[in-house]
Enzyme design. Structure first.
Site, mmCIF file in Angstrom:
data_model
loop_
_atom_site.group_PDB
_atom_site.id
_atom_site.type_symbol
_atom_site.label_atom_id
_atom_site.label_comp_id
_atom_site.label_asym_id
_atom_site.label_seq_id
_atom_site.Cartn_x
_atom_site.Cartn_y
_atom_site.Cartn_z
ATOM 1 N N LYS A 49 3.869 1.994 16.295
ATOM 2 C CA LYS A 49 4.901 1.894 15.253
ATOM 3 C C LYS A 49 4.729 3.057 14.271
ATOM 4 O O LYS A 49 5.668 3.746 13.935
ATOM 5 C CB LYS A 49 4.729 0.562 14.543
ATOM 6 C CG LYS A 49 5.819 0.191 13.573
ATOM 7 C CD LYS A 49 5.467 -1.161 12.936
ATOM 8 C CE LYS A 49 6.460 -1.576 11.877
ATOM 9 N NZ LYS A 49 5.973 -2.684 11.046
ATOM 10 N N GLN A 50 3.537 3.224 13.783
ATOM 11 C CA GLN A 50 3.192 4.419 13.026
ATOM 12 C C GLN A 50 1.727 4.697 13.357
ATOM 13 O O GLN A 50 0.924 3.777 13.408
ATOM 14 C CB GLN A 50 3.425 4.268 11.524
ATOM 15 C CG GLN A 50 2.500 3.303 10.823
ATOM 16 C CD GLN A 50 2.815 3.148 9.338
ATOM 17 O OE1 GLN A 50 3.185 2.073 8.900
ATOM 18 N NE2 GLN A 50 2.680 4.198 8.578
ATOM 19 N N TRP A 100 0.826 -1.209 0.000
ATOM 20 C CA TRP A 100 0.000 0.000 0.000
ATOM 21 C C TRP A 100 0.861 1.260 0.000
ATOM 22 O O TRP A 100 0.359 2.354 -0.249
ATOM 23 C CB TRP A 100 -0.979 0.005 1.177
ATOM 24 C CG TRP A 100 -0.365 0.217 2.537
ATOM 25 C CD1 TRP A 100 0.511 -0.592 3.163
ATOM 26 C CD2 TRP A 100 -0.585 1.328 3.416
ATOM 27 N NE1 TRP A 100 0.845 -0.068 4.385
ATOM 28 C CE2 TRP A 100 0.194 1.113 4.576
ATOM 29 C CE3 TRP A 100 -1.358 2.482 3.349
ATOM 30 C CZ2 TRP A 100 0.221 1.993 5.657
ATOM 31 C CZ3 TRP A 100 -1.336 3.367 4.437
ATOM 32 C CH2 TRP A 100 -0.544 3.125 5.567
ATOM 33 N N ASP A 101 2.158 1.105 0.246
ATOM 34 C CA ASP A 101 3.112 2.210 0.156
ATOM 35 C C ASP A 101 2.932 2.987 -1.141
ATOM 36 O O ASP A 101 3.068 4.209 -1.177
ATOM 37 C CB ASP A 101 4.550 1.679 0.165
ATOM 38 C CG ASP A 101 4.879 0.794 1.352
ATOM 39 O OD1 ASP A 101 3.952 0.177 1.900
ATOM 40 O OD2 ASP A 101 6.057 0.708 1.703
ATOM 41 N N GLU A 130 1.260 -1.580 13.029
ATOM 42 C CA GLU A 130 1.369 -3.041 13.151
ATOM 43 C C GLU A 130 1.813 -3.485 14.539
ATOM 44 O O GLU A 130 2.024 -4.673 14.753
ATOM 45 C CB GLU A 130 2.293 -3.588 12.071
ATOM 46 C CG GLU A 130 1.677 -3.478 10.676
ATOM 47 C CD GLU A 130 2.655 -3.808 9.561
ATOM 48 O OE1 GLU A 130 3.868 -3.704 9.786
ATOM 49 O OE2 GLU A 130 2.193 -4.167 8.453
#
Lengths: 772, 772
Positions: free
Chosen positions: A601-602, A357-358, A488
């Protein structure tokens, strides 16, 4: 962190040869042209530690999956980008003693990546074990003009001896991937031929049956004069070589020009592959090294002209952003909608080189703004072409009625990932794919994309979300259970705010798209309704019902959206209070401890606020940013850029700068001690965004371009290019003013710091800034 | 389901040879003696599909883990039970034509497991491809007396020819496991020797360096008269054989007696292994087949005398329960506290043959009641001996202060499992280990176990729970996040009711145990405090604080405990409304769909109500049973037994019987089409519980034995043995009365249907039942 490279605005420079940095340098100094790419492996023999990597776009191997316990719905294989035949190889020896830097001492070793020219250079003086000293200057490139061609000019001068020199250019297809799951080789030989100075090896990938023909030819010059060569040739399995031997005198300059080609069956019929390779190679040899180099430099000049970012007053930041732009252009050039952007591009094996998805969430903006609309459109069409596979993937998991679940990782549209918490649950990817369509149209105004391709994708995605939620009688709302968000460090949660939000947004946008297509092209709409077996009345009513009754977790006291149900049950600790010794936590804590902690994580709430900024007020964004940034450890390469943009948005320029440096020099300074595995190509697009959308404050609002720059205190100025609806615009922001220049295209009305203004060719607009 | 076996009260009988059932039969007809076990592979050559399995207790191989993506804290290896040298092998040929049932037609094939005698028999008439007909009768056993000895009597009669017969007994150690992760062999050769009729192969396991010496000798009789043998011998890698050839006449009865031994370095010094094997083999040969058989039958007679269950009026149920009891006794005899009960025992490779929480939650009751207290105590000591490793495992995951997390799967105390949602999160296993201590003491009154071993385990477990919970300021309660309960169809949930409950119970029981040891043996207590660095005041205060402020999810309207936070957000569907075509759901649904559904593999709230029945009132138990049973798909072999017990408890005899049949004939009728992989040994103990604790209503309450039978309508009567505090008791329950007989031990006061009564030797107690 590992800082061993020199700072330079246009070059990456390594001085002195330190074998322990070699694998890292092999990644950082990689070169590519979108069609092929090559790690900075040495041409001559190197018996030290190295990760050999030569990659051909679109050619992959479905490696049998390795799992502990199989789960229903897992894919059978993981598609891997393939280490292909070594075309750079060139063994050199003097009086039988082979040049091998692992066995020599070197003096004046310099490795240099010239980002302006797109070339990799190396020079050194080597002292061989016998005491023979030679000087070498090597330059290599993979051509941006002749995309199947790579060339090397390898100059050697014996400094303290005369003697017999042997040169053996070769092609070695007997290679493997380090990440092979079962230690298998992925290539079989189809044919090989060598005669005189030229030779070819054609290989076939196992299972996928791609053919790649790798060819070579070479010339040798002594003090500028071409040598008459009488080569001896030989072959082994998947290998050909051509050897010449001749006398050299002390201080002779011997220059070897090696020309190589890589042709794949993706672009040529298999039966003509060898023949076509011969032609391409012949043309390259005729063109000659110097012209190939010059044409290549010219293309790079054009790329820089359209996409350079200049930062005055901060050479490290300048080098960082150029490195990011350079590597992105090397990875993807956008002519071929079958290709995409692997997380490591052509610089390593990790993540299989497949599409994540980046692409939609990070890379699209970069290519849309620097390489043009067609390139961005090709990225969307890539997913359109995979729609049938995404529907098939949905069916495999139990969805019906043409619901599409796009894969988490893919090469050909099929899912490759096999961790249930990601494969089955990290479904927000579907949302990013819909958002990319919206973002593309917002930027380009190419609404016909909806009619031609977009609507089918949007409806299939909306259908997925409709089936993925369920009604909770307990909450009297729709809920979404068993999800993993972009963060994640949480798995299998209920009501991930970001996923719930983007799901409803997708259904809403699909509804808008239906209206647009229906009103603008009713014939085509009827055709699509039939093709999709679409029941507009019932399906859109269901979507609306879900949109109107969706549950969103929030903390009303704090005024924030909650990442997921139960987030506030966690022990609330801030990142600043963590002992630095246990960071990164993913290298120090067990997985369950990470999962149970509040650390992120993000931050996926922030990802949502970034995507949908226009739907939230500034105070809400600020409250959420401050809450989540304090809990985010940024252990995803994709994290700091979004936070940097939101820090700029909320006026926190120090934070924005800190996070910008982290993203822009992630690989150059090897923040996470993993650059040896390859570069973080997709996060480089995030770096670009954090500059243009963050500091530059670039937004498209109601079809208008907005520029709202914010400049870090230590920068004199920064300038960037953007493309917008047929125009190329150059924005320069200093501490005192913002200047907008139109480089190409028609006059444009836009907003600077929310003030309407316009810009025309040769008529810059300058707005003075009042610093407080 | 696959029903191909004949119903018989004492035997398992397969009539006719169907190769497609052969692997299933190899599992079902397995024999073992706690020290070694053997699938029902054929002695003679068999070129059809077979899973070869010869297993030696305690001998394992740490096979390198296979994972998709590594997580911090995963173990490096998965311990596997090993397929060891084939000791049964016996090649037979006539005039050069080999006997191989895959190439013959057979007549009158019967395979028979005699559970009363512990023997495996086979007889058949085979027509070889040449037309030669032979009749064979084979009997095999692994001795319950001489635990390292297995013997075979193989009788053959040529029916329609005379000719040359060749017999080749052999030992083949060049074997592998089908489940080897990387297709490696696990054994290396140490030595081999063969001379005349006897030979030995000693093998060493890779990595773990266990030695196993397998030896053989044989005799051959013709019409009852021993033949003078002049064998030829030969060897290959890890293989020895001895061959004799002789003339046979039509209708001669040739009887081959093969004696084999398996000695492991777990029980003998490596350097004496071969020598000791020679001695054990020699004694066996001297004892002779018939005496070995008779002694073996005598031990089985004693086992049945003490543990048989008789069901009158339902031969299928009778066969089922005896099969379960028989296989349990074959798997574990309890003399050796280093051993434990693998889920497949000695019948297959799956699950690695390692120890799971099954031992404590299911097997302990069976062995405590049928094999005596010392056997049960050894099961507890097994965990005591692993305590240091469990503390180490806890440290690996970030716990301190001597907190123990016992492994999910283990062979030597180290964790072997590597799915994060189980390895790190299925922590309820710690609770079962504490509960087993409580259950053992409740049953045996052996409180000194606490002082000697139990307290250390209980404190280490309590310390784990103390650190595993956290305080939620949101809920103002302690919560437990990121857990997987026994219902593995939910992963990584918050506040699993069962786990929260057992965690608090463990802390409470540890506190009680501290008081007991302190008051009963203060010197030992002080010693333990020092050893454990135990701070009684602070630690028990922390525990109490958690116990008093623990959060438990519940639905007050329904009056039920909630499996976990958010369970009622799921779409509530009942199992009865599922389309039978999609069952079992784990073969039809993707993993994420299973996770998101409300369907339960085994109900963990009910597991808690089963363990802690005495802490809840009958109505609460009934409400929860009815709610969860309706949502439980019983796709764990461990599920139906607990539900059957609770169905009995709540008076639902039809449901109890339905679930009883499912558990007791799970393997015989191959409910889940997987018996070919091995038997469900540990769930067999659950079958026993569902009879004795379910229909029999056996409970220990405040130190008193209670019997509350409930009998299915189609049973005439059922009878079972239990041991209770030094006594052996026999309970017979018919439709009209309950009879209690004391077989051994002192007079006992007990309760039948809650009425006090007593029983003495030769003085049965009979209570008449008033049927409504």
């Amino acid at each position: 962190m590992n800082k061993y490279l020199k700072t330079d605005e246009w070059k990456i420079i390594e001085e002195g040869f330190n074998p322990s940095n070699h694998r890292a340098s092999e990644s950082i100094f990689s070169i590519g042209n979108g069609n092929m790419g090559q790690r900075a492996n040495f041409e001559e023999k190197y018996s030290g530690s190295t990760l050999q990597g030569s990659y051909i776009a679109g050619v992959y191997y479905p490696d049998k999956t390795r799992v502990g316990w199989w789960k229903n719905g897992y894919p059978e294989y993981y598609a891997k980008v393939l280490n292909a035949a070594n075309w750079i190889g060139l063994h050199i020896s003097f009086d039988g003693e082979e040049l091998d830097l692992a066995k020599c001492t070197t003096k004046g070793f310099i490795r240099e990546l010239n980002m302006q020219h797109g070339t990799l250079k190396r020079s050194f003086t080597a002292v061989l074990p016998s005491g023979k000293e030679i000087k070498a200057d090597i330059i290599r490139l993979v051509s941006m003009v002749d995309k199947e061609v790579g060339v090397i000019k390898y100059k050697v001068t014996p400094l303290n001896f005369s003697g017999k020199m042997k040169v053996t250019p070769f092609i070695d297809g007997d290679v493997k991937n380090e990440d092979s799951n079962y230690n298998e080789k992925f290539w079989d030989e189809v044919n090989k031929t060598v005669s005189g100075t030229s030779g070819f090896v054609t290989l076939e990938t196992r299972k996928t049956a791609f053919h790649v023909c790798t060819g070579m030819d070479y010339k040798i010059f002594s003090n500028g004069k071409a040598l008459e060569l009488k080569p001896e040739t030989s072959t082994k399995t998947k290998y050909i070589e051509s050897t010449v031997e001749f006398q050299v005198k002390q201080m002779d300059e011997i220059a070897i020009e090696k020309y190589a080609v890589n042709l794949s069956s993706e672009n040529h019929p298999k039966e003509s592959l060898l023949h076509n390779a011969g032609n391409v190679l012949k043309k390259a040899v005729e063109k000659g090294f110097d012209r190939i180099l010059q044409e290549h430099i010219n293309v790079w000049a054009k790329k820089w002209e359209d996409s350079d970012i200049v930062i005055e007053g901060d050479p490290a930041a300048q080098q960082g952003i150029r490195f990011n732009i350079f590597q992105l252009h090397q990875t993807y050039t956008g002519e071929d909608p079958r290709l995409n952007i692997g997380p490591k591009g052509f610089t390593g094996e990790k993540y299989g080189g497949s599409t994540y998805w980046d692409t939609e969430a990070y890379c699209l903006s970069f290519f849309m703004n620097t390489a043009g609309h067609q390139v961005a459109r090709n990225l969307l069409i890539y997913r359109y072409n995979h729609l049938a596979k995404a529907i098939e993937n949905g069916e495999k998991l139990g969805y019906t009625n043409g619901a599409a679940l796009y894969p988490m990782v893919t090469m050909n549209g099929e899912e490759c990932h096999n961790e249930w918490e990601i494969t089955f649950e990290e479904i927000h990817r579907n949302g990013a794919i819909a958002f990319a369509i919206y973002n593309y149209i917002r930027h380009t105004n190419d609404k016909d994309y909806l009619t031609e391709f977009g609507l089918e994708v949007l409806v299939a995605i909306a259908r997925f979300w409709k089936q993925r939620v369920n009604f909770s009688t307990e909450k009297n709302k729709y809920v979404m259970l068993g999800v993993t968000g972009p963060n994640e460090y949480e798995n299998n949660v209920n009501n991930n705010w970001y996923t719930n939000f983007i799901a409803c947004w997708c259904m809403e946008y699909a509804t808008e798209a239906i209206d647009y297509v229906k009103n603008s092209n009713s014939a085509k709409y009827r055709e699509l309704v039939k093709k999709m077996k679409f029941d507009e009345l019932y399906e859109t009513r269901d979507w609306k019902n879900i949109i109107d009754n969706m549950y969103y977790p929030e903390d009303k006291n704090l005024g924030i959206f909650l990442q997921q149900d139960g987030y506030m049950d966690k022990e609330q600790i801030l990142v600043k209070d963590l002992d630095p010794k246990i960071r990164p936590i993913n290298q120090h804590w067990s997985w369950d401890r990470i999962l149970r902690s509040c650390f992120i994580k993000q931050a996926d709430v922030l990802q949502g606020l970034y995507f949908f900024e226009h739907l939230f007020d500034d105070k809400t964004i600020k409250r959420n940013f401050e809450f989540y940034e304090a809990r985010t450890v940024h252990e995803s390469s994709l994290s700091p850029c979004v936070h940097s943009i939101l820090a700029s948005k909320t006026g926190n320029v120090e934070k924005a700068y800190e996070l910008y440096l982290r993203t822009s020099r992630l690989d150059l300074d090897d923040y996470n001690k993993e650059v040896a595995e390859g570069l973080h190509i997709t996060s480089m697009a995030g770096t670009w965004m954090s500059l243009v959308e963050g500091f530059g404050g670039m937004r498209i609002i109601n079809g208008d371009l907005h520029i709202n720059p914010l400049i870090p205190d230590n920068w004199k100025s920064f300038s960037f290019h953007i493309r917008f609806r047929g125009r190329l615009i150059y924005v320069t922001s200093s501490q005192s003013e913002v200047k907008i220049s139109l480089i190409r295209g028609e006059k444009l009305n836009l907003f600077i710091h929310n003030k309407p203004c316009s810009v025309e060719l040769s008529k810059d607009t300058i707005i003075k800034i009042q610093k407080l």
